[in-house]
Every structure is written in C-alpha cells, then in structure tokens.
Write a protein that holds these residues in place. Sequence first.
Motif, PDB file in Angstrom:
ATOM      1  N   PRO A  12      21.872  26.573 -29.753  1.00 46.43           N
ATOM      2  CA  PRO A  12      22.055  25.704 -28.592  1.00 46.43           C
ATOM      3  C   PRO A  12      22.696  26.493 -27.453  1.00 46.43           C
ATOM      4  N   PRO A  13      22.497  26.082 -26.212  1.00 43.45           N
ATOM      5  CA  PRO A  13      23.156  26.753 -25.093  1.00 43.45           C
ATOM      6  C   PRO A  13      24.666  26.809 -25.324  1.00 43.45           C
ATOM      7  N   MET A  14      25.301  27.838 -24.792  1.00 44.20           N
ATOM      8  CA  MET A  14      26.723  28.048 -25.077  1.00 44.20           C
ATOM      9  C   MET A  14      27.573  26.852 -24.652  1.00 44.20           C
ATOM     10  N   PHE A  50      34.692  30.398 -22.803  1.00 44.11           N
ATOM     11  CA  PHE A  50      35.119  29.007 -22.687  1.00 44.11           C
ATOM     12  C   PHE A  50      35.484  28.688 -21.247  1.00 44.11           C
ATOM     13  N   PHE A  51      36.330  29.510 -20.643  1.00 44.65           N
ATOM     14  CA  PHE A  51      36.822  29.213 -19.303  1.00 44.65           C
ATOM     15  C   PHE A  51      35.767  29.458 -18.229  1.00 44.65           C
ATOM     16  N   ARG A  52      34.682  30.086 -18.588  1.00 47.15           N
ATOM     17  CA  ARG A  52      33.569  30.210 -17.654  1.00 47.15           C
ATOM     18  C   ARG A  52      32.919  28.844 -17.420  1.00 47.15           C
ATOM     19  N   TYR A  53      32.992  27.989 -18.433  1.00 48.60           N
ATOM     20  CA  TYR A  53      32.367  26.673 -18.354  1.00 48.60           C
ATOM     21  C   TYR A  53      33.366  25.551 -18.124  1.00 48.60           C
ATOM     22  N   PRO A  55      37.447  24.630 -17.046  1.00 51.02           N
ATOM     23  CA  PRO A  55      38.748  25.106 -16.573  1.00 51.02           C
ATOM     24  C   PRO A  55      39.897  24.807 -17.529  1.00 51.02           C
ATOM     25  N   SER A  56      39.747  23.780 -18.367  1.00 48.74           N
ATOM     26  CA  SER A  56      40.824  23.389 -19.267  1.00 48.74           C
ATOM     27  C   SER A  56      40.248  22.707 -20.498  1.00 48.74           C
ATOM     28  N   LYS A  57      41.125  22.455 -21.453  1.00 49.85           N
ATOM     29  CA  LYS A  57      40.680  21.759 -22.661  1.00 49.85           C
ATOM     30  C   LYS A  57      40.256  20.328 -22.332  1.00 49.85           C
ATOM     31  N   GLU A  58      40.908  19.710 -21.351  1.00 49.04           N
ATOM     32  CA  GLU A  58      40.534  18.350 -20.962  1.00 49.04           C
ATOM     33  C   GLU A  58      39.097  18.291 -20.460  1.00 49.04           C
ATOM     34  N   ASP A  59      38.673  19.339 -19.745  1.00 47.06           N
ATOM     35  CA  ASP A  59      37.337  19.325 -19.152  1.00 47.06           C
ATOM     36  C   ASP A  59      36.230  19.327 -20.199  1.00 47.06           C
ATOM     37  N   VAL A  60      36.490  19.878 -21.373  1.00 50.14           N
ATOM     38  CA  VAL A  60      35.452  19.908 -22.397  1.00 50.14           C
ATOM     39  C   VAL A  60      35.198  18.510 -22.968  1.00 50.14           C
ATOM     40  N   VAL A  61      36.148  17.594 -22.755  1.00 43.43           N
ATOM     41  CA  VAL A  61      35.960  16.213 -23.206  1.00 43.43           C
ATOM     42  C   VAL A  61      35.024  15.460 -22.250  1.00 43.43           C
ATOM     43  N   PHE A  62      34.975  15.911 -21.009  1.00 40.86           N
ATOM     44  CA  PHE A  62      34.142  15.253 -19.993  1.00 40.86           C
ATOM     45  C   PHE A  62      33.173  16.275 -19.392  1.00 40.86           C
ATOM     46  N   PRO A  63      32.262  16.802 -20.183  1.00 43.86           N
ATOM     47  CA  PRO A  63      31.447  17.928 -19.721  1.00 43.86           C
ATOM     48  C   PRO A  63      30.354  17.570 -18.728  1.00 43.86           C
ATOM     49  N   ASP A  64      30.031  16.297 -18.617  1.00 46.42           N
ATOM     50  CA  ASP A  64      28.861  15.913 -17.834  1.00 46.42           C
ATOM     51  C   ASP A  64      29.197  15.184 -16.538  1.00 46.42           C
TER      52      ASP A  64
END
Length: 247
Positions: A12-14, A50-53, A55-64
């Motif tokens: 899958p895409p990174m 990770f930080f390329r996509y 900015p923080s751990k919170e942002d990975v919860v709301f990726p879209d």
Amino acid sequence: MSSSSAVPTAKPPMREALVAAAFRLFLERGYEQTTVDDIVALAGVGRRSFFRYFPSKEDVVFPDHERCLADMTDFLAAGGAEHEPVRRVCDAARLVLRMYAENPTFSVQRYRLTKQVPGLRAYELSVVWRYERALAEYLRGRFAGRPDGTLRADVIAAAVVAAHNNGLRAWLRSDGEGDAGAAVDHALGYVQKAFGRPAEATAPARVSPVPFGGPAGDPDDVVVLACRRDTPLWRVVQELEAELGRA
C-alpha cells in the motif's frame, strides 16, 4: 518457472501504511501508549517518512481532512450566482459526509478513539472550526452588502456544521450501519427550512409583455415584470432581455 508461483502483493502507499499501522497500535495499546517510533517500526519506515506526511501523531488520526477541506473550498468557489447559497453550503457539508462514508470501519474506529482521548477531541474541534470558517467565508461573500450579512453568514455556517455533525454522529453511534446520508439530509433539512429559500424562489422571474395603448414593439409598449422580492437582479435583467427579444 512453476505455474503455481505466487504473484507478489503490491504494497500500500506509504501514507496509507502509516495510518494502518497507527490505528492497529492505537487499538492494541491505546493512543497515549503508542509513540511515533512504534508506528514507523510497524510500518517499516523511518521517522522522517512519518513527518513527511503527518506533522504530529494527532494528524495521523485525521489523515483525510486536509483533502476534504480543499475539495469543499473548491466546490464553494465554483458556485455561481445561480446557486442558492444555503443549499450550496449544505451540499458542501455533504462532501465531508462522503469522506466518512467511504470507509465506515475506519470512521467508526476514529470516532471511538476520539471520544476516549481529550487531546483528540480538542484537535477535532479545531478541524470542525476550519470547515465552519470555509462555509462562513463563502456565505459572507454571497450576503455582502445586506443588513446583518456577516451575522447571517456566521449563524448559518454554524447551523450547517451543527446539523451535519448531529446526523453524522448518529450514524457513527450505530457503528456505521444504515444510510449515513439519510440522517444528515434530515438534519440539514432544518437548516434549509429555517434559512434558505424554497426551490421556486430561485426560478427565473416571470416576465409578461402587456401592451398598453399599442402593439408589442410600439414605443409606448409597457412590459410588466412579476418576480419575487429576493430574485437576483442579474436574473431579472436576463429574463427581461430574453422576453423583449421575443416580443
């Protein structure tokens, strides 16, 4: 070569791999107990990736949400004077619903996680505020020059967001079962009824040439224009020109 050799599965895409790894760990260990190092280790990438996509751990919860906000902004910008403004912002809110409905399982997991973590609830509120601001800015432009135009824009934007979230959360609480659109449409209907114009209000003005003292085309010919008070001026002029051209 053996005919039974397995076809390699595409990775899958990174970005998606990082989101999947993060939520797997959040569900297994808990959000607070999971670090960025844990996420990248499971995904098999480095911290820089990770930080390329995100900015923080919170942002990975709301990726879209960034993509959805951009889509909403473009949708509103593409609207013209022919679009009834309240209906337009209600349709813009439905773009957010579509994002959630594309992946019900993920959306329900995120909803449950956000309820458990105060920091994520605060982050979610900041995201919601950005949607509301985009709606309000569009409406301010449409209501510019009207009495209380800015106030009306802000109130309607807040109402649209509240109605959308009411319907969305009802669907999420049901574990994503049923038709998400039905609940949201029902809620947005209240906003449309309270602040919008009925469909017939946006119909072209009715123009009827009525001769007074002479045939059509006579210099003394009078045209009577019947239209709603809130019909846009550009539409009145357009219909008037069209009718006179046929006279």
